[in-house]
Design a protein around this motif. Structure first.
Motif, PDB file in Angstrom:
ATOM      1  N   GLY A 434       0.825  -1.199   0.000  1.00  0.00           N
ATOM      2  CA  GLY A 434       0.000   0.000   0.000  1.00  0.00           C
ATOM      3  C   GLY A 434       0.858   1.247   0.000  1.00  0.00           C
ATOM      4  N   PRO A 435       0.236   2.419   0.159  1.00  0.00           N
ATOM      5  CA  PRO A 435       0.991   3.676   0.257  1.00  0.00           C
ATOM      6  C   PRO A 435       1.962   3.642   1.431  1.00  0.00           C
ATOM      7  N   ALA A 436       2.891   4.567   1.429  1.00  0.00           N
ATOM      8  CA  ALA A 436       3.957   4.557   2.428  1.00  0.00           C
ATOM      9  C   ALA A 436       3.429   4.652   3.855  1.00  0.00           C
ATOM     10  N   ASP A 437       2.328   5.377   4.048  1.00  0.00           N
ATOM     11  CA  ASP A 437       1.821   5.565   5.412  1.00  0.00           C
ATOM     12  C   ASP A 437       0.687   4.606   5.757  1.00  0.00           C
ATOM     13  N   THR A 438       0.648   3.438   5.101  1.00  0.00           N
ATOM     14  CA  THR A 438      -0.340   2.418   5.454  1.00  0.00           C
ATOM     15  C   THR A 438      -0.091   1.922   6.869  1.00  0.00           C
ATOM     16  N   PRO A 439      -1.069   1.986   7.753  1.00  0.00           N
ATOM     17  CA  PRO A 439      -0.848   1.535   9.138  1.00  0.00           C
ATOM     18  C   PRO A 439      -0.655   0.025   9.203  1.00  0.00           C
ATOM     19  N   PRO A 440       0.148  -0.459  10.156  1.00  0.00           N
ATOM     20  CA  PRO A 440       0.429  -1.909  10.252  1.00  0.00           C
ATOM     21  C   PRO A 440      -0.829  -2.753  10.433  1.00  0.00           C
ATOM     22  N   ALA A 442      -3.603  -2.528   9.118  1.00  0.00           N
ATOM     23  CA  ALA A 442      -4.324  -2.755   7.870  1.00  0.00           C
ATOM     24  C   ALA A 442      -3.922  -4.070   7.220  1.00  0.00           C
ATOM     25  N   HIS A 443      -2.738  -4.580   7.581  1.00  0.00           N
ATOM     26  CA  HIS A 443      -2.265  -5.840   7.010  1.00  0.00           C
ATOM     27  C   HIS A 443      -2.818  -7.065   7.753  1.00  0.00           C
ATOM     28  N   GLU A 444      -3.504  -6.844   8.861  1.00  0.00           N
ATOM     29  CA  GLU A 444      -4.039  -7.964   9.629  1.00  0.00           C
ATOM     30  C   GLU A 444      -5.231  -8.618   8.928  1.00  0.00           C
ATOM     31  N   SER A 445      -6.145  -7.800   8.411  1.00  0.00           N
ATOM     32  CA  SER A 445      -7.331  -8.326   7.729  1.00  0.00           C
ATOM     33  C   SER A 445      -7.920  -7.220   6.874  1.00  0.00           C
ATOM     34  N   LEU A 446      -8.750  -7.594   5.910  1.00  0.00           N
ATOM     35  CA  LEU A 446      -9.376  -6.602   5.050  1.00  0.00           C
ATOM     36  C   LEU A 446     -10.326  -5.719   5.855  1.00  0.00           C
ATOM     37  N   GLY A 447     -10.994  -6.305   6.847  1.00  0.00           N
ATOM     38  CA  GLY A 447     -11.855  -5.510   7.720  1.00  0.00           C
ATOM     39  C   GLY A 447     -11.068  -4.438   8.457  1.00  0.00           C
ATOM     40  N   ALA A 448      -9.859  -4.783   8.917  1.00  0.00           N
ATOM     41  CA  ALA A 448      -9.017  -3.815   9.603  1.00  0.00           C
ATOM     42  C   ALA A 448      -8.563  -2.712   8.655  1.00  0.00           C
ATOM     43  N   VAL A 450     -10.280  -1.584   6.046  1.00  0.00           N
ATOM     44  CA  VAL A 450     -11.435  -0.701   5.851  1.00  0.00           C
ATOM     45  C   VAL A 450     -11.597   0.230   7.044  1.00  0.00           C
ATOM     46  N   GLU A 451     -11.416  -0.310   8.239  1.00  0.00           N
ATOM     47  CA  GLU A 451     -11.510   0.510   9.450  1.00  0.00           C
ATOM     48  C   GLU A 451     -10.416   1.574   9.457  1.00  0.00           C
ATOM     49  N   ALA A 452      -9.184   1.194   9.112  1.00  0.00           N
ATOM     50  CA  ALA A 452      -8.070   2.140   9.123  1.00  0.00           C
ATOM     51  C   ALA A 452      -8.253   3.232   8.074  1.00  0.00           C
ATOM     52  N   SER A 453      -8.893   2.905   6.962  1.00  0.00           N
ATOM     53  CA  SER A 453      -9.065   3.884   5.883  1.00  0.00           C
ATOM     54  C   SER A 453      -9.914   5.072   6.301  1.00  0.00           C
ATOM     55  N   PRO A 458      -8.654  10.875   1.919  1.00  0.00           N
ATOM     56  CA  PRO A 458      -9.414  10.110   0.912  1.00  0.00           C
ATOM     57  C   PRO A 458      -8.538   9.507  -0.180  1.00  0.00           C
ATOM     58  N   HIS A 459      -7.549  10.258  -0.691  1.00  0.00           N
ATOM     59  CA  HIS A 459      -6.709   9.754  -1.779  1.00  0.00           C
ATOM     60  C   HIS A 459      -5.860   8.578  -1.312  1.00  0.00           C
ATOM     61  N   THR A 460      -5.223   8.727  -0.146  1.00  0.00           N
ATOM     62  CA  THR A 460      -4.381   7.645   0.386  1.00  0.00           C
ATOM     63  C   THR A 460      -5.221   6.424   0.743  1.00  0.00           C
ATOM     64  N   ALA A 461      -6.389   6.675   1.330  1.00  0.00           N
ATOM     65  CA  ALA A 461      -7.277   5.571   1.696  1.00  0.00           C
ATOM     66  C   ALA A 461      -7.706   4.783   0.466  1.00  0.00           C
ATOM     67  N   ALA A 462      -8.024   5.487  -0.627  1.00  0.00           N
ATOM     68  CA  ALA A 462      -8.459   4.809  -1.851  1.00  0.00           C
ATOM     69  C   ALA A 462      -7.334   3.944  -2.416  1.00  0.00           C
ATOM     70  N   GLN A 463      -6.101   4.464  -2.381  1.00  0.00           N
ATOM     71  CA  GLN A 463      -4.965   3.681  -2.876  1.00  0.00           C
ATOM     72  C   GLN A 463      -4.748   2.423  -2.032  1.00  0.00           C
ATOM     73  N   MET A 464      -4.803   2.608  -0.712  1.00  0.00           N
ATOM     74  CA  MET A 464      -4.575   1.466   0.171  1.00  0.00           C
ATOM     75  C   MET A 464      -5.667   0.407  -0.007  1.00  0.00           C
ATOM     76  N   LEU A 465      -6.933   0.826  -0.074  1.00  0.00           N
ATOM     77  CA  LEU A 465      -8.032  -0.133  -0.199  1.00  0.00           C
ATOM     78  C   LEU A 465      -7.981  -0.867  -1.533  1.00  0.00           C
ATOM     79  N   GLU A 466      -7.579  -0.174  -2.588  1.00  0.00           N
ATOM     80  CA  GLU A 466      -7.471  -0.846  -3.891  1.00  0.00           C
ATOM     81  C   GLU A 466      -6.417  -1.949  -3.838  1.00  0.00           C
TER      82      GLU A 466
END
Length: 507
Positions: A434-440, A442-448, A450-453, A458-466
């Motif tokens: 994901g983007p450089a500032d993806t929180p750790p 977020a790698h635990e589960s897809l639900g996590a 979505v919560e972190a996003s 908005p731009h960083t969240a969209a990149q990470m979720l994709e």
């Protein structure tokens, strides 16, 4: 000699009055377990958001029920043979309802795992008792095949009722409400079952051996835990120790059963090729399908963005196909052959799983719906016929223990499937970039993720979720492909193991 045998034969073929009303109570117990299993998958994103479990804890929430129930099914089935199947069914249903409340109000991941484990203890009393009572209620083979078909169809219907009812509740109430729907079903089951169910037991059961119970529980949990940890974290000393402990306990259990005059489980049952083939087919089939089942709700909600109720409706074709196939499976097996119906059903499921390796975030519903329909039809044919084979292979006095073996295969397959195929999805997902500032977290589960996003731009969240969704779908592809290979291999094995196997005919 002939006159001596005639009364016994007449008693065996007598059709018990009220047997169909009693069956309606038994299928309520099946519905109770099926609904509970399916609503958990639907509620997983909400549980992740509220309790914030780690990826490992999330898998434990999903599979600890299967771990415990697999370890206790044989013991509880044998206990029902001894103290009475009606008694253990109604007692277990009452406990199941009470522990559902604990699930609903769990406030931490650890408490949720404990509540699921306790629910497994209660659930272990239900399924063997229902099948064993069917064996004793229906002496006519064709009626019994239909009863088993209805039993299986109800379990499949529960997989549809669970997501739809659960989806409605999740949109209007908090996630714990999906467990509270067990209470009215349990209440009806107990109140009606007291009046309609006949009591049955083994007239010469022998003692209930607590050493065997402990060996079975320790062995099953140890082996399944080791497989789960091996798939997730690789070879470690604790994993090896758990695996060796489990294998040693199971070896001790088998040896003890072979030397006891009245064992919990008569190991001679496995000498019958039809019985062993049906049990193995069930175990491998559920193993191949369970990874898909566990992650499908997450795909529908977190990847495709469907609402919970819509996600529940999307899974409906599988249940419809299973219900339709289950009701005609016995007739089909008698017209063609047991091995043709079972192998054909398993091959159909395998091909449908192979088709799911083409899924993407934008896949249209007709493709997914058609695949789920084929999965349901194939599974409905296979599971119904194998259950009938297992029941008809044993004397009715051993129906509880034999039913428990069937259900153990199912639950063990589910636990192993979630552990192995689920670990494939989780392992692939964790490596997403994901983007450089993806929180750790977020790698635990897809639900996590979505919560972190929700706490990112908005731009960083969209990149990470994709990136997270692409990785999740890729993991789902690998799990579906592995499941397809398991199902196709099982179809081939069933063709040989079930050669010459026939369902009983009336007369």
């Amino acid at each position: 000699m002939t006159s001596t045998l005639q009364p016994a034969r007449a008693a065996e073929t007598e059709k018990r009055p009220g047997r169909w009303l009693a069956l309606s109570v038994l299928v309520l117990a099946v519905l109770l377990v099926a609904v509970d299993a399916t609503v958990l998958g639907l509620a997983t994103p909400y549980i992740s958001e509220d309790l914030k479990p780690s990826g490992t804890q999330l898998l434990w929430i999903g599979d600890v029920y299967s771990f415990v129930i697999a370890g206790l099914l044989v013991s509880m089935g044998s206990l029902g043979d001894r103290i009475g199947r009606k008694r253990i069914l109604l007692g277990g249903a009452t406990a199941f309802g009470a522990i559902s409340v604990l699930n609903a109000y769990a406030t931490t991941s650890e408490l949720m795992i404990l509540a699921r484990a306790l629910l497994g203890v209660a659930g272990a009393t239900l399924m063997p008792a229902t099948l064993a009572l069917i064996r004793n209620l229906f002496h006519d083979p064709r009626e019994r095949s239909l009863a088993v078909g209805i039993w299986g169809a109800t379990a499949s219907a529960g997989t549809a009722v669970g997501p739809i009812a659960g989806g409605f509740l999740l949109e209007h109430f908090w996630w714990g409400s999906v467990f509270l729907i067990n209470l009215p079903v349990m209440a009806v089951l107990v109140l009606v079952g007291i009046r309609t169910l006949p009591e049955s037991r083994n007239p010469n059961p022998g003692p209930w051996d607590l050493v065997s119970v402990v060996l079975s529980l320790v062995g099953m949990i140890g082996v399944v835990y080791a497989v789960k940890e091996l798939a997730t974290h690789g070879v470690t000393w604790p994993t090896l120790a758990a695996g060796l402990l489990g294998a040693g306990a199971l070896s001790g259990f088998v040896h003890r059963q072979l030397t006891m005059p009245a064992p919990l489980l008569d190991m001679r049952l496995f000498r019958r090729r039809g019985f062993s083939g049906a049990v193995l087919a069930d175990l491998l089939t559920v193993l191949g399908m369970s990874g898909l089942v566990f992650f499908l709700s997450q795909y529908l909600q977190l990847v495709q963005g469907r609402r919970p109720f819509e996600a529940g409706l999307a899974e409906l074709p599988a249940a419809v196909g299973a219900v339709a196939a289950g009701l005609i499976a016995g007739r089909a097996a008698r017209r063609f052959s047991v091995r043709a119906v079972v192998s054909g059903g398993l091959a159909a499921v395998g091909l449908a799983l192979a088709a799911l390796t083409t899924l993407s975030a934008s896949t249209g519903y007709p493709v997914l719906g058609a695949a789920l329909l084929v999965v349901g039809i194939g599974a409905g044919f296979s599971f119904t016929v194998t259950a009938d084979v297992i029941l008809s292979s044993v004397p009715k006095e051993q129906a509880g223990a034999a039913s428990a073996v069937s259900e153990t295969a199912y639950e063990l397959g589910a636990a192993l499937g979630i552990a192995l195929l689920g670990s494939i999805v989780t392992g692939v997902y964790r490596d997403f970039t994901g983007p450089a500032d993806t929180p750790p977290q977020a790698h635990e589960s897809l639900g996590a993720a979505v919560e972190a996003s929700q706490h990112m731009s908005p731009h960083t969240a969209a990149q990470m979720l994709e990136a997270a969704r692409e990785s999740f779908v890729h993991g789902l592809h690998l799990a579906s492909g592995a499941g397809a290979a398991v199902l196709l291999g099982t179809a081939l094995a069933a063709w040989f193991l079930l050669k010459g196997q026939k369902l009983e005919s009336a007369g």
